[in-house]
Design an enzyme around this catalytic site. Structure first.
Site, PDB file in Angstrom:
ATOM      1  CB  CYS A   1      47.018  48.857  38.836  1.00 24.10           C
ATOM      2  SG  CYS A   1      45.809  48.782  37.131  1.00 24.10           S
TER       3      CYS A   1
ATOM      4  NE  ARG B   1      47.399  45.258  44.050  1.00 25.26           N
ATOM      5  CZ  ARG B   1      46.964  44.935  44.935  1.00 25.26           C
ATOM      6  NH1 ARG B   1      47.040  44.992  46.320  1.00 25.26           N
ATOM      7  NH2 ARG B   1      45.539  46.279  45.096  1.00 25.26           N
TER       8      ARG B   1
ATOM      9  CD1 TRP C   1      44.963  43.271  35.193  1.00 28.18           C
ATOM     10  CD2 TRP C   1      43.457  44.589  35.525  1.00 28.18           C
ATOM     11  NE1 TRP C   1      43.605  42.359  34.520  1.00 28.18           N
ATOM     12  CE2 TRP C   1      42.602  42.748  34.587  1.00 28.18           C
ATOM     13  CE3 TRP C   1      41.916  44.912  35.140  1.00 28.18           C
ATOM     14  CZ2 TRP C   1      41.746  42.639  34.792  1.00 28.18           C
ATOM     15  CZ3 TRP C   1      41.066  45.154  35.072  1.00 28.18           C
ATOM     16  CH2 TRP C   1      40.367  43.973  34.675  1.00 28.18           C
TER      17      TRP C   1
ATOM     18  CG  ASN D   1      47.162  51.134  41.891  1.00 28.42           C
ATOM     19  OD1 ASN D   1      47.610  51.414  40.570  1.00 28.42           O
ATOM     20  ND2 ASN D   1      46.694  50.645  42.857  1.00 28.42           N
TER      21      ASN D   1
ATOM     22  CD  GLU E   1      35.958  28.281  44.365  1.00 23.19           C
ATOM     23  OE1 GLU E   1      35.446  29.592  43.628  1.00 23.19           O
ATOM     24  OE2 GLU E   1      36.656  28.727  44.412  1.00 23.19           O
TER      25      GLU E   1
ATOM     26  CE  LYS F   1      43.815  36.485  45.485  1.00 23.32           C
ATOM     27  NZ  LYS F   1      43.457  35.078  45.692  1.00 23.32           N
TER      28      LYS F   1
HETATM   29  C1  G6P Z   1      39.277  38.471  41.867  1.00 19.16           C
HETATM   30  C2  G6P Z   1      40.059  37.290  42.734  1.00 19.16           C
HETATM   31  C3  G6P Z   1      39.061  36.216  42.775  1.00 19.16           C
HETATM   32  C4  G6P Z   1      38.025  36.185  43.821  1.00 19.16           C
HETATM   33  C5  G6P Z   1      37.372  37.789  43.618  1.00 19.16           C
HETATM   34  C6  G6P Z   1      36.543  38.813  44.705  1.00 19.16           C
HETATM   35  O1  G6P Z   1      37.939  38.428  40.463  1.00 19.16           O
HETATM   36  O2  G6P Z   1      40.640  37.000  41.311  1.00 19.16           O
HETATM   37  O3  G6P Z   1      39.810  35.168  42.711  1.00 19.16           O
HETATM   38  O4  G6P Z   1      37.443  35.579  44.051  1.00 19.16           O
HETATM   39  O5  G6P Z   1      38.257  38.864  42.813  1.00 19.16           O
HETATM   40  O6  G6P Z   1      37.591  39.027  45.436  1.00 19.16           O
HETATM   41  P1  G6P Z   1      37.341  39.292  46.965  1.00 19.16           P
HETATM   42  O7  G6P Z   1      38.465  39.974  47.168  1.00 19.16           O
HETATM   43  O8  G6P Z   1      36.724  40.126  47.374  1.00 19.16           O
HETATM   44  O9  G6P Z   1      37.279  38.055  47.264  1.00 19.16           O
END
Ligand code: G6P
Length: 608
Positions: free
Chosen positions: A2, A27, A72, A97, A481, A603
């Site tokens: 959100c 996001r 979200w 949020n 990855e 995100k």
């Molecule tokens: C979410 C995002 C991922 C990211 C993960 C950890 O799932 O979609 O792309 O790797 O969070 O986020 P951070 O900001 O802690 O690296």
């Protein structure tokens, strides 16, 4: 996740709110809405489509004060009735949020008190709760403060009242929120990028803060209700860095930004002749001298960076290292060791699970903490004793790319600094590594030149439903990855295995419909990997091999070779990540998915 934007100004705030929401789209969200106070009334517009649809629907809406939100879904499906803002008795409007854990108890109580619920959300209880206190004659600030005292959970909120056109209230606990300072106008947002068109002057609220925001002034109170000053900072995020420019998607742009992002992250180190612990903070030398093990905590892509780092750290520094998914660690009974360096890795610095894992580690006596993070002002950076900031710039695409490779660069620096301090790095070795790091951005650029070839290769994946990624050693996490990237944005089911594990199960899946993608660096495990690839080929599996020069793996029917440059030694995982990012990107293009905003994902995951 959100997003929140709010404004109180001397001009119509609707365009400001909409542009802010558009900038928060990355996001991830499934509905959007806004409310303004106009002629003593709340005017609300909501949409379950994109912000563009909300913009169309708001064409005739205006007001000098308002709050807006992208949602979200957590409690309640994505729908118009669940979209924020939520309103109580045409008087109080709230955007939120986070998650309110005791909302069911509050909902029952408020229903008994005569409040009618029109959504399935946890947020609606906040609106009614504030109304219940406001209706007793409290100011909007006091009514909000009293309501927050009754909430259990995490929140960042914005509140307006129909009969108060001059003030908005905002507060945070567990979810990020900041104020934007303008001239004769003030703003709130969950992410600074939302406010860049209107101001760069920002005030980050701290845990438990609540603020009363007017056009010409604002006041902040801490969790105890005491008036506090919080520093005004000038955000360094540039407006251009969040523009798409010549690229079709942010993900493509961000893949191409990696040479620059790596150069920026390594700048201070590459410009000096030797490595010093000080790059991690003033107390780094003393802290590093006091540790006997390392515990890395992270989520998603950042977790994969941690997995690569374990290979580097144990091999080069001989310090024992474990890597854990933050959401598991935070609930696991583990054995604390005060001599452990706890390293949290995060692009956003706001991921709820990583934050909770860090707090859990600290509560169990781990005081040596280091954040590797891309957002200088984020919660994780503030919570750790030491830090190394990656300088990837804002990452908008949900699937993380440049944040990952810069995290790897930062973790390699950590490895070298620790090795040097422990006498495990000769001056010659140090110089050699520095030389390779200086060369890294141009090596990455060369791999990016494979893009047209990978775009063609991707056509062969468009009709596939599954894919298997293989790697060994340092490159097993890169296979993980690669698989994560593919599933995130193309929705193809992808799994990664250490190649030696193939015969213990996944080989059963291999047939002509299962493409097998292999990371094949020219390292000590190459011959072992070649045998594993034969096992695939013998079962009719189609192989796609990203092979370093001189690996002597020949193209043949069913074996497609993507030629990588010379083997880059310890830095090879960074180079081998690039073609897998490009592959996922071009497969997603083939499938026509929403590359930057894949379904169901967010995100920045600021809830548990
Ligand atoms: C979410 C995002 C991922 C990211 C993960 C950890 O799932 O979609 O792309 O790797 O969070 O986020 P951070 O900001 O802690 O690296």
């Amino acid at each position: 996740m959100c997003g929140i934007v709010g404004a109180v100004a001397q001009r119509n705030v609707v365009p400001i709110l909409l542009e802010g929401l558009q900038r928060l789209e990355y996001r991830g969200y499934d509905s959007a809405g806004l409310v303004v106070v106009h002629n003593g009334q709340l005017e609300r517009v909501r949409s379950i489509g994109r912000v563009a649809e909300l913009t169309e629907k708001s064409a005739n809406t205006q007001g000098l004060i308002g709050i807006a939100h992208t949602r979200w879904a957590t409690h309640g499906v994505p729908s118009l009735r669940n979209a924020h803002p939520h309103i109580s008795k045409d008087l109080i409007a709230v955007v939120h949020n986070g998650i309110i854990e005791n909302y069911e108890v509050l909902r029952t109580r408020l229903t008994t008190a005569g409040y009618e619920f029109t959504s399935d959300t946890d947020t609606e209880v906040i609106a009614h709760l504030i109304h219940s206190h406001y209706a007793r004659g409290n100011s909007l600030l006091l009514a909000t403060q009293a309501s927050l005292a009754e909430l259990i959970g995490a929140y960042a909120i914005g509140v307006v009242a129909a009969d108060n056109p001059d003030q908005l209230i905002c507060a945070r606990r567990g979810s990020p929120l900041l104020l934007g300072v303008g001239i004769g106008e003030h703003f709130i947002a969950s992410d600074v990028s939302a406010l860049l068109p209107v101001t760069r002057k920002v005030v980050y609220l701290e845990e438990g803060d609540i603020a009363e925001v007017g056009r010409h002034s604002y006041q902040i109170f801490d969790a105890q209700g005491k008036r506090v000053e919080r520093a005004v900072q000038i955000s360094e995020m540039s407006n251009e860095s969040v523009q798409l420019g010549q690229y079709r998607h942010y993900m493509q742009k961000e893949i191409h930004e990696q040479p620059q992002a790596l150069a920026d992250t390594l700048e201070s180190v590459c410009n000096s002749q030797s490595l010093v612990p000080g790059i991690f903070g003033a107390e780094a030398a003393a802290t590093f001298a006091d540790i006997d093990s390392i515990l890395i905590l992270a989520c998603g892509t950042s977790y994969h960076a941690g997995l690569v780092a374990r290979y580097w750290l144990e091999e080069i520094t001989a310090i024992r290292c474990t890597v854990e998914v933050a959401s598991e660690y935070r609930y696991r009974i583990s054995v604390p060791n005060p001599k452990t360096l706890v390293v949290v890795i995060s692009q956003s610095g706001e991921t709820a699970d990583t934050q909770a894992a860090l707090n859990y580690a600290k509560a169990h006596g781990h005081l040596h903490t280091l954040a590797i993070c891309n957002v200088p002002e984020s919660a994780l950076v503030r919570l750790c004793k030491l830090r190394l900031l990656t300088r990837a710039g804002p990452e908008i695409g949900v699937a993380s790319t440049k944040a990952f490779t810069t995290q790897l660069a930062a973790l390699f620096l950590l490895t070298l600094v620790l090795a040097k301090q422990r006498g495990r790095l000769t001056t010659e070795q140090e110089q050699k590594h520095l030389h390779e790091l200086r060369h890294l951005p141009s090596a990455v650029q060369k791999v990016l030149d494979l893009e047209p070839e990978i775009a063609i290769l991707a056509e062969q994946f468009a009709n596939k439903h599954h894919a298997l990624f293989l790697g060994r050693g340092l490159h097993y996490p890169i296979a993980l990855e690669g698989a994560l990237k593919l599933k995130e944005i193309s929705y193809i089911h992808a799994e990664a295995y250490p190649a030696g594990e193939l015969k213990h199960g996944p080989l059963a899946l291999v047939d002509k419909d299962m493409p097998v993608i292999s990371v094949a660096p020219n390292d000590a495990l190459l011959e072992k990997l070649k045998s594993n690839l034969q096992e695939v080929r013998a079962r009719g599996g189609e192989l796609y091999v990203f092979a370093d020069a001189n690996t002597h793996i020949q193209a043949a029917p069913g074996i497609h070779i993507m030629q990588m440059p010379e083997h880059a030694g310890y830095l090879s995982p960074i180079l081998h990540t690039i073609p897998l990012q490009l592959l996922a990107y071009y497969v997603a293009l083939q499938k026509g998915t929403d590359v930057d905003k894949p379904r169901n994902l967010a995100k920045s995951v600021t809830v548990e």
